[in-house]
Write a protein that holds these residues in place. Structure first.
Motif, PDB file in Angstrom:
ATOM      1  N   HIS A 231       3.935   1.753  -2.599  1.00  0.00           N
ATOM      2  CA  HIS A 231       2.654   1.784  -3.317  1.00  0.00           C
ATOM      3  C   HIS A 231       1.993   3.118  -3.032  1.00  0.00           C
ATOM      4  O   HIS A 231       2.448   3.877  -2.157  1.00  0.00           O
ATOM      5  CB  HIS A 231       1.743   0.627  -2.897  1.00  0.00           C
ATOM      6  CG  HIS A 231       0.878   0.108  -4.000  1.00  0.00           C
ATOM      7  ND1 HIS A 231      -0.228   0.795  -4.471  1.00  0.00           N
ATOM      8  CD2 HIS A 231       0.962  -1.026  -4.745  1.00  0.00           C
ATOM      9  CE1 HIS A 231      -0.787   0.087  -5.457  1.00  0.00           C
ATOM     10  NE2 HIS A 231      -0.082  -1.021  -5.649  1.00  0.00           N
TER      11      HIS A 231
ATOM     12  N   TYR B   3       8.825   0.887  -5.882  1.00  0.00           N
ATOM     13  CA  TYR B   3       7.505   0.279  -6.051  1.00  0.00           C
ATOM     14  C   TYR B   3       7.654  -1.222  -5.843  1.00  0.00           C
ATOM     15  O   TYR B   3       8.415  -1.879  -6.545  1.00  0.00           O
ATOM     16  CB  TYR B   3       6.946   0.594  -7.437  1.00  0.00           C
ATOM     17  CG  TYR B   3       5.672  -0.146  -7.835  1.00  0.00           C
ATOM     18  CD1 TYR B   3       4.784  -0.652  -6.890  1.00  0.00           C
ATOM     19  CD2 TYR B   3       5.353  -0.325  -9.176  1.00  0.00           C
ATOM     20  CE1 TYR B   3       3.626  -1.319  -7.265  1.00  0.00           C
ATOM     21  CE2 TYR B   3       4.191  -0.981  -9.569  1.00  0.00           C
ATOM     22  CZ  TYR B   3       3.337  -1.489  -8.607  1.00  0.00           C
ATOM     23  OH  TYR B   3       2.193  -2.162  -8.986  1.00  0.00           O
TER      24      TYR B   3
ATOM     25  N   VAL C 160       5.967  -4.480  -6.425  1.00  0.00           N
ATOM     26  CA  VAL C 160       4.919  -4.927  -7.357  1.00  0.00           C
ATOM     27  C   VAL C 160       4.346  -6.278  -6.922  1.00  0.00           C
ATOM     28  O   VAL C 160       5.076  -7.173  -6.499  1.00  0.00           O
ATOM     29  CB  VAL C 160       5.502  -5.067  -8.780  1.00  0.00           C
ATOM     30  CG1 VAL C 160       4.412  -5.442  -9.775  1.00  0.00           C
ATOM     31  CG2 VAL C 160       6.205  -3.790  -9.205  1.00  0.00           C
TER      32      VAL C 160
ATOM     33  N   HIS D 116      -2.612  -1.855  -9.413  1.00  0.00           N
ATOM     34  CA  HIS D 116      -1.326  -1.784 -10.108  1.00  0.00           C
ATOM     35  C   HIS D 116      -1.329  -0.644 -11.126  1.00  0.00           C
ATOM     36  O   HIS D 116      -0.383   0.156 -11.195  1.00  0.00           O
ATOM     37  CB  HIS D 116      -1.072  -3.130 -10.803  1.00  0.00           C
ATOM     38  CG  HIS D 116      -0.017  -3.090 -11.866  1.00  0.00           C
ATOM     39  ND1 HIS D 116       1.321  -2.867 -11.597  1.00  0.00           N
ATOM     40  CD2 HIS D 116      -0.109  -3.235 -13.222  1.00  0.00           C
ATOM     41  CE1 HIS D 116       2.009  -2.893 -12.726  1.00  0.00           C
ATOM     42  NE2 HIS D 116       1.168  -3.114 -13.724  1.00  0.00           N
TER      43      HIS D 116
ATOM     44  N   VAL E 181      12.255  -0.928  -8.888  1.00  0.00           N
ATOM     45  CA  VAL E 181      11.079  -1.794  -8.992  1.00  0.00           C
ATOM     46  C   VAL E 181      11.448  -3.195  -8.515  1.00  0.00           C
ATOM     47  O   VAL E 181      12.415  -3.776  -8.994  1.00  0.00           O
ATOM     48  CB  VAL E 181      10.548  -1.843 -10.436  1.00  0.00           C
ATOM     49  CG1 VAL E 181       9.378  -2.815 -10.542  1.00  0.00           C
ATOM     50  CG2 VAL E 181      10.142  -0.449 -10.906  1.00  0.00           C
TER      51      VAL E 181
ATOM     52  N   LYS F 123       2.899 -11.482 -11.658  1.00  0.00           N
ATOM     53  CA  LYS F 123       3.848 -10.558 -11.035  1.00  0.00           C
ATOM     54  C   LYS F 123       4.947 -10.150 -12.014  1.00  0.00           C
ATOM     55  O   LYS F 123       5.347  -8.978 -12.067  1.00  0.00           O
ATOM     56  CB  LYS F 123       4.470 -11.199  -9.788  1.00  0.00           C
ATOM     57  CG  LYS F 123       3.561 -11.180  -8.571  1.00  0.00           C
ATOM     58  CD  LYS F 123       4.317 -11.494  -7.299  1.00  0.00           C
ATOM     59  CE  LYS F 123       4.756 -12.928  -7.238  1.00  0.00           C
ATOM     60  NZ  LYS F 123       5.349 -13.275  -5.920  1.00  0.00           N
TER      61      LYS F 123
ATOM     62  N   ARG G  37       3.531  -7.601 -14.508  1.00  0.00           N
ATOM     63  CA  ARG G  37       3.344  -6.284 -13.898  1.00  0.00           C
ATOM     64  C   ARG G  37       4.698  -5.624 -13.602  1.00  0.00           C
ATOM     65  O   ARG G  37       4.855  -4.409 -13.769  1.00  0.00           O
ATOM     66  CB  ARG G  37       2.549  -6.413 -12.595  1.00  0.00           C
ATOM     67  CG  ARG G  37       1.110  -6.857 -12.794  1.00  0.00           C
ATOM     68  CD  ARG G  37       0.346  -6.799 -11.480  1.00  0.00           C
ATOM     69  NE  ARG G  37      -0.960  -7.448 -11.594  1.00  0.00           N
ATOM     70  CZ  ARG G  37      -1.855  -7.515 -10.631  1.00  0.00           C
ATOM     71  NH1 ARG G  37      -1.577  -6.961  -9.440  1.00  0.00           N
ATOM     72  NH2 ARG G  37      -3.009  -8.121 -10.804  1.00  0.00           N
ATOM     73  N   THR G  38       5.654  -6.426 -13.146  1.00  0.00           N
ATOM     74  CA  THR G  38       6.977  -5.884 -12.839  1.00  0.00           C
ATOM     75  C   THR G  38       7.623  -5.309 -14.085  1.00  0.00           C
ATOM     76  O   THR G  38       8.209  -4.212 -14.051  1.00  0.00           O
ATOM     77  CB  THR G  38       7.877  -6.970 -12.231  1.00  0.00           C
ATOM     78  OG1 THR G  38       7.284  -7.445 -11.012  1.00  0.00           O
ATOM     79  CG2 THR G  38       9.269  -6.435 -11.927  1.00  0.00           C
TER      80      THR G  38
ATOM     81  N   ALA H  93       6.152  -1.984 -14.909  1.00  0.00           N
ATOM     82  CA  ALA H  93       6.650  -0.934 -14.019  1.00  0.00           C
ATOM     83  C   ALA H  93       8.086  -0.546 -14.362  1.00  0.00           C
ATOM     84  O   ALA H  93       8.444   0.632 -14.338  1.00  0.00           O
ATOM     85  CB  ALA H  93       6.558  -1.399 -12.565  1.00  0.00           C
TER      86      ALA H  93
END
Length: 450
Positions: A271, A309, A311, A321, A338, A361, A364-365, A368
């Motif tokens: 992060h 990263y 996540v 994020h 990721v 999650k 967001r994953t 990314a």
């Protein structure tokens, strides 16, 4: 090893799951068993015993390891002659005493710190009696191919709040230089063209070893010593899994000024937000990390940077994020792994409040991953029109006929894509100069030039 001895002892079938460090551990066990008179079986139907080397870094990896073991047990039971299964590695190290009752299909469990005793375990299960101890090879490797991973350390002292590695692998310990040097010499003599130095935290190699006497005492000196050892052979040296704090002036200079060492750095930042990093029990901030990467690119021309990263860490806000995505985009990482955070048994993060919803999650994953692929595909495409050295790793059959598969210096083996070449232009094991003519995703197409 004589053929009669191998036949007398039996044949072993191997399955390896997880990271390159597990590949090294399997190779070490295979070398010990070969020296003890056991052959290698390419199919479980031809084996007398099966070894599954497991990963338990994430809950999903543990599940995969157990599923693979159960699938093997089902295959053994379904028409294959009786084959004992030995589970090795991270899962037994993490869950040891609970496993015999949970997995009766497994004949024996071997922790990571017990793997050097694999011959005794296999001997007992197969009823092999020895009049003398099994021969222990001086260099315990069986690598056949162009690339070899060399484990320079094991364990970890960081205790990141999300990670179970210190509980699985123990505290950090460096391998002595004499062992590494012997292994490097043996691997280069066998035809290896790239050595990849790995460990949980390679940047602090040597800190726990005596600081007096000859030989290298830190990672920078180790890289130089490995490079001197491989000469005059043309061999690449790559180092993975560095932490930001490990990037000392001396290490940067060693990477920049040592011809064999590739200008490729893998720094898993996890992060960039200072609050999240502190909750992870890590250090740093967006400003510090950005300054580090700017310095690396300034001082090491052509530097390739890989990162990671994690996540959806507990309490990560959507704004944090987004901050990490903007950071990835601004730095322009060549490669980014990721991972979605998962609560691991025994870790502090698993007990934290504010665990994120799985759907959040996942969303967001994916965002990314989309950004990581966009950056990575663009970085790969930027090499079109360039020329670079490529190691030919193997040959594959395609609809258009056979083609060579290799990797360039800016592609870590098994991680960053490959180079595709016409199969008439070289042979496996060659290091050739290639002009890149096209790209797709992380892959490059090219042709050998004189």
């Amino acid at each position: 090893m004589s053929e009669s001895l191998a036949n007398a002892c039996g044949a072993i079938y191997y399955i390896t799951l997880g990271c390159a460090k597990n590949e090294v551990d399997t190779d070490r066990m295979r070398s010990l068993l070969l020296a003890a008179g056991y052959a290698v079986a390419d199919d479980v139907a031809d084996a007398d015993l099966a070894i599954v080397n497991t990963c338990s870094f994430l809950a999903s990896a543990t599940e995969e390891s157990i599923e693979a073991t159960l699938a093997l047990a089902e295959e053994v039971a379904d028409g294959v002659r009786a084959v004992p299964i030995v589970m090795c590695g991270c899962v037994p190290s993490r869950y040891g005493s609970d496993l015999p009752a949970e997995l009766p299909e497994v004949a024996a469990f071997v922790r990571t710190d017990e793997e050097d005793g694999i011959v005794s375990v296999v001997d007992e299960l197969l009823g092999v009696k020895r009049g003398a101890p099994a021969f222990v090879p001086e260099v315990k490797r069986t690598v056949e191919g162009t690339v070899a991973y060399v484990k320079i350390s094991d364990g970890c002292n960081r205790f990141c709040s999300f990670c179970a590695i210190p509980y699985i692998r123990g505290r950090y310990h460096s391998r002595p230089w004499s062992e590494i040097q012997d292994e490097v010499r043996d691997l280069v003599a066998s035809g290896v063209r790239e050595l990849v130095l790995i460990g949980q935290d390679t940047g602090i190699w040597g800190e726990d070893l005596p600081q007096e006497g000859p030989g290298p005492h830190n990672l920078a000196q180790l890289l130089v010593a490995v490079s001197q050892t491989v000469r005059p052979e043309r061999v690449w040296v790559r180092v993975l899994y560095l932490q930001p704090e490990g990037m000392t002036d001396e290490l940067i200079a060693a990477i920049r000024d040592t011809p064999e060492v590739l200008p490729y750095i893998d720094i898993p930042v996890q992060h960039c937000n200072a609050r999240v990093l502190k909750a992870m029990n890590r250090t740093g901030s967006e400003e510090e990390l950005e300054a580090l990467f700017a310095r690396l690119r300034r001082e090491i021309p052509g530097m390739i940077i890989r990162t990671t990263y994690l996540v959806g860490f507990p309490g990560e806000t959507f704004e944090e994020h987004e901050q990490m995505l903007a950071f990835m985009d601004r730095i322009g990482f060549d490669y980014t792994s990721v991972f979605a955070y998962s609560p691991e048994d025994g870790t502090r993060a698993a007990r934290m409040d504010d665990q994120l919803d799985e759907d959040e999650k996942l969303e967001r994953t994916q965002a990314a991953i989309d950004l990581a692929e966009s950056l990575g595909f663009a970085a790969t495409a930027a090499h079109v029109g360039e020329t670079a050295e490529v190691i030919i790793d193997g040959i594959e059959e395609t609809d258009d006929g056979p083609e060579f598969i290799g990797h360039a210096w800016f592609q870590a083996p098994d991680s960053d894509g490959a180079v595709h070449l016409d199969a008439t232009e070289a042979t496996v094991g060659d290091m050739v100069t290639v002009e890149f003519t096209d790209s797709f995703c992380y892959e490059l197409v090219g042709h050998v030039i004189d």
